[in-house]
Enzyme design. Sequence first.
Site, PDB file in Angstrom:
ATOM      1  N   HIS A  15       0.855  -1.198   0.000  1.00 13.56           N
ATOM      2  CA  HIS A  15       0.000   0.000   0.000  1.00 13.56           C
ATOM      3  C   HIS A  15       0.884   1.239   0.000  1.00 13.56           C
ATOM      4  CE1 HIS A  15      -3.723  -2.242   0.871  1.00 13.56           C
ATOM      5  NE2 HIS A  15      -2.900  -3.058   1.511  1.00 13.56           N
ATOM      6  N   LEU A  16       0.740   2.055  -1.044  1.00 16.09           N
ATOM      7  CA  LEU A  16       1.528   3.293  -1.128  1.00 16.09           C
ATOM      8  C   LEU A  16       0.689   4.537  -0.871  1.00 16.09           C
ATOM      9  CD1 LEU A  16       3.869   2.718  -4.220  1.00 16.09           C
ATOM     10  CD2 LEU A  16       4.520   2.749  -1.807  1.00 16.09           C
ATOM     11  N   ARG A  17      -0.660   4.391  -0.907  1.00 12.81           N
ATOM     12  CA  ARG A  17      -1.560   5.557  -0.783  1.00 12.81           C
ATOM     13  C   ARG A  17      -1.285   6.561  -1.913  1.00 12.81           C
ATOM     14  NH1 ARG A  17      -3.871   1.992   2.542  1.00 12.81           N
ATOM     15  NH2 ARG A  17      -3.076   2.020   4.668  1.00 12.81           N
ATOM     16  N   LYS A  99      -7.548  -6.899  -8.088  1.00 11.97           N
ATOM     17  CA  LYS A  99      -7.694  -7.182  -6.663  1.00 11.97           C
ATOM     18  C   LYS A  99      -9.164  -7.336  -6.289  1.00 11.97           C
ATOM     19  CE  LYS A  99      -6.662  -7.580  -2.299  1.00 11.97           C
ATOM     20  NZ  LYS A  99      -5.743  -6.909  -1.410  1.00 11.97           N
ATOM     21  N   HIS A 136      -8.336 -10.783  -1.271  1.00 12.49           N
ATOM     22  CA  HIS A 136      -8.382 -10.602   0.185  1.00 12.49           C
ATOM     23  C   HIS A 136      -9.318 -11.685   0.703  1.00 12.49           C
ATOM     24  CE1 HIS A 136      -8.177  -8.155   3.970  1.00 12.49           C
ATOM     25  NE2 HIS A 136      -9.169  -8.996   4.221  1.00 12.49           N
ATOM     26  N   HIS A 174      -1.819 -12.262   1.756  1.00 11.90           N
ATOM     27  CA  HIS A 174      -1.544 -12.241   3.201  1.00 11.90           C
ATOM     28  C   HIS A 174      -2.233 -13.372   3.970  1.00 11.90           C
ATOM     29  CE1 HIS A 174      -5.285 -10.066   2.863  1.00 11.90           C
ATOM     30  NE2 HIS A 174      -4.723  -8.904   2.596  1.00 11.90           N
ATOM     31  N   LEU A 219      -5.328  -6.441   9.153  1.00  9.04           N
ATOM     32  CA  LEU A 219      -6.286  -7.415   8.629  1.00  9.04           C
ATOM     33  C   LEU A 219      -5.668  -8.169   7.468  1.00  9.04           C
ATOM     34  CD1 LEU A 219      -9.569  -5.324   8.762  1.00  9.04           C
ATOM     35  CD2 LEU A 219      -9.012  -7.354  10.123  1.00  9.04           C
ATOM     36  N   ASP A 247       2.273  -6.256   2.590  1.00 13.03           N
ATOM     37  CA  ASP A 247       1.059  -5.567   3.033  1.00 13.03           C
ATOM     38  C   ASP A 247       1.410  -4.357   3.906  1.00 13.03           C
ATOM     39  OD1 ASP A 247      -1.640  -5.057   3.067  1.00 13.03           O
ATOM     40  OD2 ASP A 247      -2.103  -6.513   4.628  1.00 13.03           O
ATOM     41  N   HIS A 251      -0.679   4.096   8.183  1.00  9.36           N
ATOM     42  CA  HIS A 251      -1.716   4.969   8.751  1.00  9.36           C
ATOM     43  C   HIS A 251      -0.996   5.855   9.757  1.00  9.36           C
ATOM     44  CE1 HIS A 251      -5.195   2.674   7.200  1.00  9.36           C
ATOM     45  NE2 HIS A 251      -4.511   1.595   7.482  1.00  9.36           N
ATOM     46  N   ALA A 263      -6.577  -0.595  10.569  1.00 10.79           N
ATOM     47  CA  ALA A 263      -5.799  -1.835  10.417  1.00 10.79           C
ATOM     48  C   ALA A 263      -4.601  -1.590   9.524  1.00 10.79           C
ATOM     49  CB  ALA A 263      -6.687  -2.918   9.814  1.00 10.79           C
TER      50      ALA A 263
HETATM   51  O1  DOR Z   1      -4.182  -4.285   7.668  1.00 18.95           O
HETATM   52  C1  DOR Z   1      -4.560  -3.976   6.556  1.00 18.95           C
HETATM   53  N1  DOR Z   1      -4.415  -2.727   6.070  1.00 18.95           N
HETATM   54  N2  DOR Z   1      -5.168  -4.915   5.797  1.00 18.95           N
HETATM   55  C2  DOR Z   1      -5.741  -4.610   4.629  1.00 18.95           C
HETATM   56  O2  DOR Z   1      -6.295  -5.493   4.024  1.00 18.95           O
HETATM   57  C3  DOR Z   1      -5.758  -3.215   4.125  1.00 18.95           C
HETATM   58  C4  DOR Z   1      -4.664  -2.436   4.690  1.00 18.95           C
HETATM   59  C5  DOR Z   1      -4.842  -0.940   4.483  1.00 18.95           C
HETATM   60  O3  DOR Z   1      -5.120  -0.537   3.357  1.00 18.95           O
HETATM   61  O4  DOR Z   1      -4.659  -0.170   5.429  1.00 18.95           O
HETATM   62 ZN    ZN Z   2      -3.234  -5.046   1.836  1.00 25.85          ZN
END
Ligand code: DOR
Ligand code: ZN
Length: 346
Positions: A15-17, A99, A136, A174, A219, A247, A251, A263
């Site tokens: 995840h790079l946002r 995805k 997922h 994951h 998650l 993964d 945040h 998560a």
């Molecule tokens: O922990 C997680 N964070 N699991 C995910 O499936 C999504 C990810 C997120 O995008 O923050």
């Molecule tokens: Zn993920």
Amino acid sequence: MQQITIRRPDDWHLHLRDGAMLRAVLPETARDFARAIIMPNLVPPVVTLADTVGYRDRILAALPKGAVFEPLMTLYLTEDTDPADVAAAAASGVVKAVKLYPAGATTNSHGGVRDLTRVLPVLEKMAEVGLPLCVHGEVTTPEVDIFDREAVFIDTVLDPLRRRLPGLRVVMEHITTEEGVAYASSAGPTLGATITTHHLILNRNHILAGGIRPHYYCLPVAKREKHRLALRAAATSGNPQFFLGTDSAPHTDALKEQACGCAGCFTATNTMPLLAHVFEEDGALDRLEAFTSLNGPAFYRLPVNQTTLRLVKHATPPPFPDKIVTEAGPVTVFNPGFPVHWRVEA
Ligand code: DOR
Ligand code: ZN
């Protein structure tokens, strides 16, 4: 001094946002990794080929000067996804996977899929053109215990889907359970499974015993110790079906440390030293390269990287940053809770 040189690794789930967060976290991955499969769960999600091309351009523009890093893009599957757009995406070479988020399963998944039968034409097209589906793998049924959601997904969704579309190549993203390991191990070459760094280190006690640790919450949630051990055995086995997908999911601390925290574990900064620690502990340093640098490209039908990465073991654990700075606030770097003696060096 102990050291190991491996082919440069890839991250098959990242995840790079976007925007300021992208600029802050991308250098952490680009430092050690040559490529990564980029998750599409932005707000709004990356749903069309045109969206992925725009997002890829923003990633490339955010790379630090001199960095060599290739984002491998994914499409976010919705019930409105057009099979023709998916075929064009595959043909473009930009998009390497689609995805599947069951709607409601995780961060920004509400636009995901509620009814799999509605996306069958897309999945059939993917099987035809050889584009993998990244899954997922958790059911979202509220009645199903959160610790059982992966195992129930395998039995009630994944296995029926694979029987219906045997030509579809699927990545179980994951995986967190011995059921996930067993299912992947018993399947043929059309099935791969990614394993995160943090799921090789954490069990559910680490999150909950002696106080709640929000930076260990992700998650799918970490499970019992027996599941962690099954993941360790799979990752260190050399079995080509298992490969690294961190993964890594940034945040800000404010969003993690609140009454209803987000998560995600942010492991981009120190994943490779942590994996060297894990593989050494299991007597499998010679199989680290398979997990991080060989098995993933083989599944995705991409060449392996030609450059290398050197890891050095120090007598005194080298420090790593506990946070990275972003314009939105600090992001805590995953702390395994034990000293790590390995470091990536030029
Ligand atoms: O922990 C997680 N964070 N699991 C995910 O499936 C999504 C990810 C997120 O995008 O923050
Ligand atoms: Zn993920």
